[in-house]
Enzyme design. Structure first.
Site, PDB file in Angstrom:
ATOM      1  N   GLY A 226       0.841  -1.200   0.000  1.00 58.77           N
ATOM      2  CA  GLY A 226       0.000   0.000   0.000  1.00 58.77           C
ATOM      3  C   GLY A 226       0.865   1.234   0.000  1.00 58.77           C
ATOM      4  O   GLY A 226       2.023   1.200  -0.433  1.00 58.77           O
ATOM      5  N   GLU A 248       5.610  -3.330   0.982  1.00 58.92           N
ATOM      6  CA  GLU A 248       5.728  -2.993  -0.445  1.00 58.92           C
ATOM      7  C   GLU A 248       4.977  -1.692  -0.634  1.00 58.92           C
ATOM      8  O   GLU A 248       3.739  -1.668  -0.591  1.00 58.92           O
ATOM      9  CB  GLU A 248       5.105  -4.106  -1.302  1.00 58.92           C
ATOM     10  CG  GLU A 248       5.744  -5.474  -1.114  1.00 58.92           C
ATOM     11  CD  GLU A 248       7.171  -5.536  -1.635  1.00 58.92           C
ATOM     12  OE1 GLU A 248       7.526  -4.748  -2.524  1.00 58.92           O
ATOM     13  OE2 GLU A 248       7.935  -6.372  -1.125  1.00 58.92           O
ATOM     14  N   CYS A 282       1.902   0.494  -8.992  1.00 58.94           N
ATOM     15  CA  CYS A 282       3.067   1.040  -8.284  1.00 58.94           C
ATOM     16  C   CYS A 282       4.282   1.075  -9.197  1.00 58.94           C
ATOM     17  O   CYS A 282       5.210   1.841  -8.970  1.00 58.94           O
ATOM     18  CB  CYS A 282       3.365   0.189  -7.061  1.00 58.94           C
ATOM     19  SG  CYS A 282       3.524  -1.562  -7.467  1.00 58.94           S
TER      20      CYS A 282
HETATM   21  P1  NAD Z   1      -3.306   2.384   1.420  1.00 58.61           P
HETATM   22  O1  NAD Z   1      -2.006   2.404   2.131  1.00 58.61           O
HETATM   23  O2  NAD Z   1      -4.246   3.491   1.628  1.00 58.61           O
HETATM   24  O3  NAD Z   1      -4.125   1.058   1.781  1.00 58.61           O
HETATM   25  C1  NAD Z   1      -3.597  -0.237   1.581  1.00 58.61           C
HETATM   26  C2  NAD Z   1      -4.284  -1.190   2.535  1.00 58.61           C
HETATM   27  O4  NAD Z   1      -3.934  -0.844   3.874  1.00 58.61           O
HETATM   28  C3  NAD Z   1      -5.810  -1.144   2.480  1.00 58.61           C
HETATM   29  O5  NAD Z   1      -6.317  -2.434   2.671  1.00 58.61           O
HETATM   30  C4  NAD Z   1      -6.150  -0.259   3.663  1.00 58.61           C
HETATM   31  O6  NAD Z   1      -7.433  -0.471   4.177  1.00 58.61           O
HETATM   32  C5  NAD Z   1      -5.091  -0.668   4.664  1.00 58.61           C
HETATM   33  N1  NAD Z   1      -4.785   0.316   5.699  1.00 58.61           N
HETATM   34  C6  NAD Z   1      -4.979   1.660   5.665  1.00 58.61           C
HETATM   35  N2  NAD Z   1      -4.588   2.204   6.831  1.00 58.61           N
HETATM   36  C7  NAD Z   1      -4.126   1.197   7.600  1.00 58.61           C
HETATM   37  C8  NAD Z   1      -3.558   1.138   8.908  1.00 58.61           C
HETATM   38  N3  NAD Z   1      -3.405   2.223   9.650  1.00 58.61           N
HETATM   39  N4  NAD Z   1      -3.179  -0.067   9.381  1.00 58.61           N
HETATM   40  C9  NAD Z   1      -3.305  -1.181   8.635  1.00 58.61           C
HETATM   41  N5  NAD Z   1      -3.838  -1.180   7.394  1.00 58.61           N
HETATM   42  C10 NAD Z   1      -4.238  -0.005   6.878  1.00 58.61           C
HETATM   43  O7  NAD Z   1      -2.931   2.200  -0.107  1.00 58.61           O
HETATM   44  P2  NAD Z   1      -3.944   2.173  -1.341  1.00 58.61           P
HETATM   45  O8  NAD Z   1      -4.397   3.575  -1.588  1.00 58.61           O
HETATM   46  O9  NAD Z   1      -4.932   1.091  -1.149  1.00 58.61           O
HETATM   47  O10 NAD Z   1      -2.976   1.701  -2.525  1.00 58.61           O
HETATM   48  C11 NAD Z   1      -2.193   2.556  -3.276  1.00 58.61           C
HETATM   49  C12 NAD Z   1      -0.755   2.538  -2.814  1.00 58.61           C
HETATM   50  O11 NAD Z   1      -0.245   1.214  -2.835  1.00 58.61           O
HETATM   51  C13 NAD Z   1       0.159   3.339  -3.702  1.00 58.61           C
HETATM   52  O12 NAD Z   1       1.032   4.096  -2.906  1.00 58.61           O
HETATM   53  C14 NAD Z   1       0.933   2.281  -4.459  1.00 58.61           C
HETATM   54  O13 NAD Z   1       2.203   2.669  -4.929  1.00 58.61           O
HETATM   55  C15 NAD Z   1       1.041   1.209  -3.446  1.00 58.61           C
HETATM   56  N6  NAD Z   1       1.305  -0.083  -4.071  1.00 58.61           N
HETATM   57  C16 NAD Z   1       2.549  -0.632  -3.925  1.00 58.61           C
HETATM   58  C17 NAD Z   1       2.847  -1.839  -4.540  1.00 58.61           C
HETATM   59  C18 NAD Z   1       4.203  -2.478  -4.387  1.00 58.61           C
HETATM   60  O14 NAD Z   1       4.312  -3.667  -4.675  1.00 58.61           O
HETATM   61  N7  NAD Z   1       5.222  -1.758  -3.946  1.00 58.61           N
HETATM   62  C19 NAD Z   1       1.862  -2.485  -5.296  1.00 58.61           C
HETATM   63  C20 NAD Z   1       0.603  -1.889  -5.427  1.00 58.61           C
HETATM   64  C21 NAD Z   1       0.331  -0.685  -4.799  1.00 58.61           C
END
Ligand code: NAD
Length: 480
Positions: A226, A248, A282
């Site tokens: 995320g 990640e 990402c």
């Molecule tokens: P996000 O961080 O908002 O959410 C990701 C997940 O984490 C969701 O399930 C969310 O509900 C959960 N979450 C949110 N707050 C949390 C907390 N405090 N504790 C535990 N879990 C929590 O990210 P997003 O908007 O869903 O996704 C987009 C991001 O993900 C972008 O920054 C992208 O680059 C990244 N991403 C990275 C990769 C990689 O492999 N490096 C792959 C895909 C996406």
């Protein structure tokens, strides 16, 4: 009829204990089309208890027996391919064509890859005069797996498959924005006969369900994909509990185009690297650096091709760019384009929300956007936008290209376009990123280490890396 999603806890499809639900929006139309459990810590607690009860049986099962379940699930994903692709496209806004070609096949591949990989996973043995050491790698207990919305079932299974194959039980949470394929996945696990409690899926918000998973003392490791800000928060909770962490995170990936490249190939793939999945990958190349002697030609070809990428109904086969995932995300992307203009950027194409007709009028569509004339140190070039927006900048020398490419807090991936083999090796050696593509983008072999440098993450997924993460090593030393 509205689809009502259930948690999957202890093999049962359950309502959240608080009986509270969240609306689920269809990005293509901006309308509510389902409800998701708004679960809380009490649901996570139930999931942890179920995972704890299932652990002994699952971890002691011979690998070949365990893996039959995963292979069966892979078969069921393939059986339901069309339905799952439709679901993914509807839930996320991505083109159906993309979900069919990429997301669903990859989910099945993840299950199959780790089911079979585990059969070949071996640990080390060290011999020296007077002693022999061997290392055992045992399942570590209950794994917490948290995934984002951009590649929902693709990334969900990318974590769950190695965690289960290694013999752990799992408490998992998909993104609240894209819960549907995880819900379908839970039903396939049930159909495949996966023993109750081995996998538990709790739906809901990050700051409730996610936090409860990360902070639960019985969950021994967290695999998270995320945003970087969320990753920081997770690390701050999990690190003092000494949990294993795989993070990640975000990216702001450079795409380096040298004058000696195959230009049309570079343009075609750079457009794909910019706008595939609405730029919501990402690994998308969002900062394009082009050698000055071909800069104008590249720009012209790039903009011309970008304009042919049809934005439209995700279900339409001609659509290359569907809807962004949410209204908030559409607003975020729009705000970044406004900021880019304030920073002096010149928008060559796109730059605005698109309003489609009829039922899709309230959908979250944004035109693919190309911006030039920005320095590398501005916010537009430093912060992750995660939408169909790219900047293009010229460079004079290889050295300058490297300086610009590495001028970022992120270090997930980078792409190099050149026909000079020595340059390709030289530049990849100096790029500060975990994944480098030469004359390609998003070519994936699941055996390779996957992950980022700097603020793009901690740890690696993929191949043996994931199986090492999901096991605890123990060294045993014997005096001879
Ligand atoms: P996000 O961080 O908002 O959410 C990701 C997940 O984490 C969701 O399930 C969310 O509900 C959960 N979450 C949110 N707050 C949390 C907390 N405090 N504790 C535990 N879990 C929590 O990210 P997003 O908007 O869903 O996704 C987009 C991001 O993900 C972008 O920054 C992208 O680059 C990244 N991403 C990275 C990769 C990689 O492999 N490096 C792959 C895909 C996406």
């Amino acid at each position: 009829m509205m689809e009502e999603i259930r948690n999957y806890i202890g093999g049962q499809f359950t309502e959240p204990q608080g009986k509270s639900y969240l609306d689920n929006y269809e990005p293509a139309s901006g309308k509510v089309y389902g409800r998701i459990p708004d679960s809380g810590a009490e649901d996570v607690q139930a999931a942890v208890e179920a995972a704890g009860t299932a652990f002994d049986g699952w971890s002691a099962m011979p690998v070949t027996e365990r893996n039959k379940f995963l292979l069966r699930i892979a078969d069921l994903i393939e059986r339901d391919h069309d339905q799952l692709a439709y679901m993914e496209s509807r839930d996320n806004g991505k083109p159906l064509r993309l979900a069919s070609k990429v997301d669903i096949p990859r989910a099945a591949a993840n299950m199959r890859f780790y089911a079979t990989a585990m059969e070949h996973f071996a640990s080390e043995s060290h011999h020296s005069p007077g002693m022999i050491n061997y290392t055992r790698r045992s399942p570590a207990g209950i794994a917490g797996c948290i995934s984002p919305w951009n590649l929902p079932i693709y990334l969900f299974t990318w974590k769950i498959a190695p965690a289960l194959a290694a013999g752990n039980t799992v408490v998992a949470k998909p993104s609240e924005l894209t819960p549907c394929t995880a819900w379908a996945f839970s039903r396939l696990c049930k159909e495949a006969g996966l023993p109750d409690g081995v996998l538990n899926i709790v739906h809901g918000l990050g700051n409730k369900v996610g936090e409860a998973i990360v902070g639960h003392p019985d969950i021994k490791m967290i695999s998270f994909t995320g945003g970087t800000t969320t990753g920081k928060r997770i690390a701050s909770v999990a690190a003092p509990m000494f949990k294993k962490l795989s993070l990640e995170l975000g990216g702001k990936n450079p795409n380096l185009v040298f004058a000696d490249c195959e230009l049309d190939e570079a343009v075609r793939n750079s457009v794909a690297a910019s706008f595939t999945n609405q730029g919501e990958i990402c690994l998308c190349g969002s900062r394009i650096l082009v050698e000055k002697s071909i800069y104008e030609t590249f720009l012209e070809k790039f903009v011309e091709l970008t304009r042919t990428w049809k934005v439209g109904d995700p279900q339409d086969d001609a659509t290359r760019i569907g809807a962004l995932v949410s209204r908030e995300h559409l607003e975020k992307v729009s705000a970044y384009v406004k900021l880019a203009k304030e920073e002096g950027g010149q928008v060559l194409t796109g730059g605005e929300r698109l309003v489609l007709e009829g039922d899709l009028a309230e959908g979250y569509y944004f035109a693919p956007t190309v911006i030039t004339n920005l320095p590398m140190d501005c916010r537009t070039n430093q912060e992750e936008i995660f939408g169909p927006v790219v900047t293009i900048m010229p460079f004079d020398s290889e050295e300058e290209a490297l300086t610009l490419a590495n001028d970022s807090e992120y270090g997930l991936s980078a792409t190099i376009w050149t026909t000079d083999l020595s340059r390709a090796h030289r530049v990849s050696d100096k790029l500060a990123a975990g994944i480098i593509w030469i004359n390609s983008w998003l070519l994936r072999d699941l055996r390779t280490p996957f992950g980022g440098w700097k603020s793009s993450g901690v740890g690696r997924e993929g191949g043996w890396e994931a199986l090492r993460f999901f096991t605890e090593p123990k060294n045993i030393c014997i005096k001879l």
